[in-house]
Design an enzyme around this catalytic site. Structure first.
Site, PDB file in Angstrom:
ATOM      1  N   GLY A   1     -78.062  83.089 -18.343  1.00  0.00           N
ATOM      2  CA  GLY A   1     -77.396  82.076 -17.518  1.00  0.00           C
ATOM      3  C   GLY A   1     -78.241  80.816 -17.420  1.00  0.00           C
ATOM      4  O   GLY A   1     -78.138  80.048 -16.459  1.00  0.00           O
ATOM      5  N   GLY A   2     -79.037  80.582 -18.424  1.00  0.00           N
ATOM      6  CA  GLY A   2     -80.054  79.524 -18.389  1.00  0.00           C
ATOM      7  C   GLY A   2     -79.542  78.090 -18.428  1.00  0.00           C
ATOM      8  O   GLY A   2     -80.330  77.164 -18.242  1.00  0.00           O
ATOM      9  N   THR A   3     -78.245  77.908 -18.657  1.00  0.00           N
ATOM     10  CA  THR A   3     -77.726  76.531 -18.622  1.00  0.00           C
ATOM     11  C   THR A   3     -77.017  76.224 -17.311  1.00  0.00           C
ATOM     12  O   THR A   3     -76.546  75.115 -17.106  1.00  0.00           O
ATOM     13  CB  THR A   3     -76.726  76.262 -19.773  1.00  0.00           C
TER      14      THR A   3
ATOM     15  N   TYR B   1     -76.186  76.047 -13.034  1.00  0.00           N
ATOM     16  CA  TYR B   1     -76.665  75.271 -11.877  1.00  0.00           C
ATOM     17  C   TYR B   1     -77.990  75.822 -11.337  1.00  0.00           C
ATOM     18  O   TYR B   1     -78.943  75.060 -11.106  1.00  0.00           O
ATOM     19  CB  TYR B   1     -75.550  75.333 -10.829  1.00  0.00           C
TER      20      TYR B   1
ATOM     21  N   GLY C   1     -79.633  78.608 -12.981  1.00  0.00           N
ATOM     22  CA  GLY C   1     -80.394  79.096 -14.124  1.00  0.00           C
ATOM     23  C   GLY C   1     -81.222  78.030 -14.825  1.00  0.00           C
ATOM     24  O   GLY C   1     -82.366  78.276 -15.219  1.00  0.00           O
TER      25      GLY C   1
ATOM     26  N   ARG D   1     -75.637  82.783 -25.715  1.00  0.00           N
ATOM     27  CA  ARG D   1     -74.450  83.576 -26.025  1.00  0.00           C
ATOM     28  C   ARG D   1     -73.761  83.076 -27.293  1.00  0.00           C
ATOM     29  O   ARG D   1     -73.561  81.874 -27.459  1.00  0.00           O
ATOM     30  CB  ARG D   1     -73.458  83.557 -24.855  1.00  0.00           C
TER      31      ARG D   1
ATOM     32  N   LYS E   1     -74.046  72.629 -23.154  1.00  0.00           N
ATOM     33  CA  LYS E   1     -74.889  73.820 -23.007  1.00  0.00           C
ATOM     34  C   LYS E   1     -75.779  74.004 -24.227  1.00  0.00           C
ATOM     35  O   LYS E   1     -76.967  74.314 -24.100  1.00  0.00           O
ATOM     36  CB  LYS E   1     -74.020  75.067 -22.785  1.00  0.00           C
TER      37      LYS E   1
ATOM     38  N   LYS F   1     -71.305  92.224  -6.084  1.00  0.00           N
ATOM     39  CA  LYS F   1     -72.771  92.208  -6.102  1.00  0.00           C
ATOM     40  C   LYS F   1     -73.349  93.533  -5.608  1.00  0.00           C
ATOM     41  O   LYS F   1     -74.419  93.953  -6.035  1.00  0.00           O
ATOM     42  CB  LYS F   1     -73.305  91.042  -5.261  1.00  0.00           C
TER      43      LYS F   1
ATOM     44  N   ARG G   1     -75.942  96.201  -7.415  1.00  0.00           N
ATOM     45  CA  ARG G   1     -77.132  96.754  -6.745  1.00  0.00           C
ATOM     46  C   ARG G   1     -77.182  98.270  -6.877  1.00  0.00           C
ATOM     47  O   ARG G   1     -78.230  98.853  -7.131  1.00  0.00           O
ATOM     48  CB  ARG G   1     -77.123  96.398  -5.249  1.00  0.00           C
TER      49      ARG G   1
END
Ligand code: GO6
Length: 312
Positions: free
Chosen positions: A10-12, A14, A16, A35, A44, A138, A142
């Site tokens: 998710g590095g591109t 908000y 990340g 990806r 991206k 979420k 977990r």
């Protein structure tokens, strides 16, 4: 001790993209999942190439290719996932089950930080009917992490400033209002605001810290714990202008949730829990967590009066 290797999924995004920058800045060998589905998403792709020029390693892979995720995860010690959850209905968050499977198979990961970065849903004793199911995803992740005994840290970053402070928490805009501001209820519940760059700083600081292993890191920098009234007051001082206050009763707010589309209902449900019920600050952290500004007092976090100056 050499710095652990970090993979960001998710590095591109908000959150990340800031974590990538901070990981590089703090000297971690930094890997970013690229990806295969990116195709023509040119911003991206260009952002990833610019990270590559700054020393990040781009790892090609896909959520629909288990082996590619296993191979990516095997390269690193730490996996941080910042996949977006805000298109609630698409259940993007659940894609992380595939990452969990890859981490189990790879067997080398020292710590996984799944995509949390908001309020801690595990501390809510009840939610609203509206958007109820959007609070579950979420928690499903977990459970998968804990059942597999994967070492983890959850980051509870509370209200990121670009969404919640810059607009004085007004819905449907990211800019401060000009004349009139809607106040949720009496405006006195305590809310926690945080500069998104500080989210990244605290997140990277914690990846090698034994104190937060299998715990939640709560970002509650104490000068950023403000009521809605206090936030508005800060903006009024800065802009040297008084806004007209329109208080929205809890009844009216709840009634307004009925008529909007599903995704917006999920947003409003969170606003309700945060601003009317004060759910960010109504519990003690206790044994399950640590507070970031307490354990990292050296971080000069951004206060909201400074943050708001960019909107002047
Ligand atoms: C952020 C938002 C606020 C949207 C969380 C539009 C999960 C969380 C604090 O996508 O649904 O103004 O905890 O005009 O656990 C959105 C969501 C908030 C942003 C909330 C979020 C926060 C997701 C707005 C707006 C205040």
């Amino acid at each position: 001790m050499s710095k652990s290797k970090v993979l960001i999924v998710g590095g591109t995004g908000y959150i990340g993209n800031r974590i990538v920058k901070e990981s590089l800045a703090q000297g971690h060998p930094t890997y970013i999942l690229m990806r295969r589905e990116l195709g023509y998403e040119i911003e991206k792709v260009q952002m990833l190439l610019s990270f590559k020029s700054k020393g990040a390693h781009l790892v090609e892979g896909s959520f629909s290719d288990h082996q590619s995720l296993v191979d990516a995860v095997k390269l690193v010690d730490i996996v941080i996932c910042t996949i977006s959850g805000v298109q609630y209905r698409s259940h993007n968050i659940l894609l992380q089950l595939k990452l969990v499977d890859a981490i189990i198979e790879a067997g080398n990961v020292k710590r996984f930080l799944p995509s949390e970065f908001g309020m801690d849903y595990s501390r809510l004793e009840h939610v609203l009917e509206y958007g109820k199911e959007t609070f579950i995803d979420k928690m499903v992740i977990r459970k998968a992490i804990e059942d597999a005994k994967i070492p983890y840290t959850y980051i509870s970053s509370n209200c990121v400033a670009a969404y919640f402070a810059g607009n004085l928490s007004q819905l449907g805009t990211l800019m401060p209002p000009k004349d009139r501001v809607k106040i949720y209820g009496d405006g006195n519940r305590k809310v926690v605001y945080i500069d998104e760059d500080d989210v990244a700083t605290y997140t990277i600081k914690t990846v090698d810290d034994a104190r937060t292993l299998n715990k939640t890191l709560y970002l509650r920098p104490h000068k950023n714990i403000l009521s809605h009234n206090e936030l508005v007051e800060k903006w009024e001082k800065l802009s040297n202008k008084t806004l007209e206050k329109v208080h929205i009763s809890d009844k009216d707010f709840l009634a307004s949730i009925k008529d909007v589309e599903y995704n917006f209902q999920a947003v409003l449900a969170r606003i309700y829990l945060i601003y009317y019920e004060g759910r960010l600050m109504n519990f003690e952290i206790g044994e399950e967590g640590e507070e970031a500004s307490e354990i990292y007092p050296e971080v000069q976090y951004t206060q909201m009066d400074e943050y708001l100056q960019r909107y002047l």
